[in-house]
Scaffold this motif. Sequence first.
Motif, PDB file in Angstrom:
ATOM      1  N   PRO A 164      32.630  91.362  25.616  1.00 22.45           N
ATOM      2  CA  PRO A 164      32.025  92.678  25.408  1.00 22.45           C
ATOM      3  C   PRO A 164      33.072  93.779  25.391  1.00 22.45           C
ATOM      4  O   PRO A 164      34.197  93.609  25.864  1.00 22.45           O
ATOM      5  N   GLY A 165      32.685  94.925  24.826  1.00 17.52           N
ATOM      6  CA  GLY A 165      33.586  96.073  24.755  1.00 17.52           C
ATOM      7  C   GLY A 165      33.453  96.794  23.435  1.00 17.52           C
ATOM      8  O   GLY A 165      32.546  96.519  22.645  1.00 17.52           O
ATOM      9  N   GLN A 166      34.371  97.726  23.212  1.00 13.97           N
ATOM     10  CA  GLN A 166      34.413  98.463  21.948  1.00 13.97           C
ATOM     11  C   GLN A 166      35.640  98.024  21.154  1.00 13.97           C
ATOM     12  O   GLN A 166      36.739  97.932  21.696  1.00 13.97           O
ATOM     13  N   TYR A 167      35.413  97.760  19.863  1.00 13.41           N
ATOM     14  CA  TYR A 167      36.480  97.272  19.003  1.00 13.41           C
ATOM     15  C   TYR A 167      36.583  98.169  17.767  1.00 13.41           C
ATOM     16  O   TYR A 167      35.570  98.634  17.246  1.00 13.41           O
ATOM     17  N   ARG A 168      37.814  98.364  17.321  1.00 14.43           N
ATOM     18  CA  ARG A 168      38.065  99.194  16.152  1.00 14.43           C
ATOM     19  C   ARG A 168      38.397  98.308  14.955  1.00 14.43           C
ATOM     20  O   ARG A 168      39.308  97.468  15.024  1.00 14.43           O
ATOM     21  N   LEU A 169      37.660  98.502  13.894  1.00 15.58           N
ATOM     22  CA  LEU A 169      37.965  97.834  12.627  1.00 15.58           C
ATOM     23  C   LEU A 169      38.572  98.876  11.706  1.00 15.58           C
ATOM     24  O   LEU A 169      37.866  99.754  11.186  1.00 15.58           O
ATOM     25  N   PRO A 170      39.892  98.831  11.497  1.00 14.22           N
ATOM     26  CA  PRO A 170      40.534  99.845  10.644  1.00 14.22           C
ATOM     27  C   PRO A 170      40.050  99.729   9.199  1.00 14.22           C
ATOM     28  O   PRO A 170      39.449  98.723   8.801  1.00 14.22           O
ATOM     29  N   PRO A 171      40.298 100.763   8.395  1.00 17.38           N
ATOM     30  CA  PRO A 171      39.960 100.665   6.966  1.00 17.38           C
ATOM     31  C   PRO A 171      40.659  99.448   6.352  1.00 17.38           C
ATOM     32  O   PRO A 171      41.807  99.149   6.673  1.00 17.38           O
ATOM     33  N   PHE A 172      39.956  98.752   5.474  1.00 18.10           N
ATOM     34  CA  PHE A 172      40.523  97.555   4.863  1.00 18.10           C
ATOM     35  C   PHE A 172      40.153  97.489   3.390  1.00 18.10           C
ATOM     36  O   PHE A 172      39.241  98.179   2.927  1.00 18.10           O
ATOM     37  N   GLU A 173      40.893  96.655   2.669  1.00 13.65           N
ATOM     38  CA  GLU A 173      40.636  96.433   1.247  1.00 13.65           C
ATOM     39  C   GLU A 173      40.273  94.967   1.024  1.00 13.65           C
ATOM     40  O   GLU A 173      40.793  94.077   1.695  1.00 13.65           O
ATOM     41  N   LEU A 174      39.372  94.729   0.095  1.00 14.38           N
ATOM     42  CA  LEU A 174      39.026  93.385  -0.333  1.00 14.38           C
ATOM     43  C   LEU A 174      39.261  93.282  -1.835  1.00 14.38           C
ATOM     44  O   LEU A 174      38.889  94.188  -2.586  1.00 14.38           O
ATOM     45  N   VAL A 175      39.862  92.191  -2.237  1.00 13.88           N
ATOM     46  CA  VAL A 175      40.090  91.935  -3.657  1.00 13.88           C
ATOM     47  C   VAL A 175      39.061  90.918  -4.125  1.00 13.88           C
ATOM     48  O   VAL A 175      39.021  89.787  -3.639  1.00 13.88           O
ATOM     49  N   VAL A 176      38.201  91.344  -5.048  1.00 16.58           N
ATOM     50  CA  VAL A 176      37.164  90.484  -5.601  1.00 16.58           C
ATOM     51  C   VAL A 176      37.430  90.342  -7.094  1.00 16.58           C
ATOM     52  O   VAL A 176      37.173  91.260  -7.876  1.00 16.58           O
TER      53      VAL A 176
END
Length: 469
Positions: free
Chosen positions: A100-112
Amino acid sequence: MKFLKFQLLVALFFYGPLNLKGLAQEPSVAIEIGETDISIERPFTISVIIKNSDSRPVINFPAIKGFIKKGTTTSVTPAEINGKTVVSQLITQSYSAVGPGQYRLPPFELVVGETTIQSEEVIITVRPPLTARDTLAAEEVTPAAIGKNDAFLSLSTSKHTVYTGEGFSLKLSFFVAESYPLELTFYELDQQLQQLLKTLRPANCWEENEGITDLTRHPVLLNGKRFMEYRIYRATFFPLNKQSIRIPSVSLKLLQYGVAAKPGGERKKEIVSFATSPLAITVTPLPPHPLRDQVAVGQYRLLENILRKNPAVGQSVQYNFRITGEGNIASLSAPTLSDSTTFDIFPPSAKESINRSGGRVSGYKNFSYALIPRRNGRFPLASYFQWIYFNLKQQRYDTLRSAITLRVGGTALPEGDTVQISLPGSIYTGIEQTDSSRQPINFQELVRFGVNILLVGMILGMMYLFWKK
């Protein structure tokens, strides 16, 4: 030089529109972030929505600090676009939080494919877990399955008693305690799995496989001890008859490395086998009913729409009857139609979307009808469209009926006249508005004529250049 420029202009003239057309048909891609406030038992998800594409791209979803990647699920929906069936997809990557806790997901890019899409920063809140007892129940693993070495193979089912047509899931997992003293490695898993599935799959069932493609680790708590679970296979089965199901014990071989006799020495390795306990699932026939062997089983609801509620007599109406919910979506049949002297009802076109995830099969099946009213009046469509199924939640037969009332107005066509029908996607669509006195322009012939002229001109130009030299 002028001649080369002329050739360049010709190429741009003819190939430019083709390239623009190709760009207009490029699939659209979008990212969808799942719920960001979850309990630790629930997965966090990132989905990619690909519209107007039937190719299956490989997507490298981002790693998230504090999370472990779980399996990937795909939902496919056929669609009719410009008379051609294309496929839109929803590809979902699941993540399991370590704690448990708080998590940061930074901005990311996906190549499709050839498209790059970006996502904004996300803060994920993971709430504390349930008690150890609740966690154990959720994992469907009995304490008796734990071996003396704290490593075991488990075959579990979501239900031990089902109705004919009711779904149950089977999950094959390998568990190893974090404190296990030896190293274990999977050995020729693909070949072993092919043989395992021949035994695991019941012959009298419809299978919906979740398609586990990677062996990711999932931390679980069993009897107060931390284990790592490797999910090998998971599918949902729907019994096709009342024959009960017996699944014998299956075994899996792994490579086990012992401790070296001396530091830096060669470790002893051996092949060890782990076996599951046999399973039994009792199949109960549905209660007596005239359609007992034909109805679907599950939890469903009706979503419907009609494109025109006030048509004139002889005017085509498109009506969509969508069954959505949880159950064997692929086998859902069209609604039962009552005989009608009020409408001409044409056979429906069907499309479906199925999601296989977490031991559940859900989605929808849509039936699209073309109706031609024959006379004026108010007509509740519930009198013509009904769909009977066995409701698992209420343990009884239930019927989905339309709630739409069609109001037909306007002047009826004289008897003996031909009703002009314009079905969606038909080659006769819009024929009643066509002026036969005007000759259509054949663009293909026009382009061919223009290309021939240009080719002749280019040949003459080349002959002129050679003659001038």
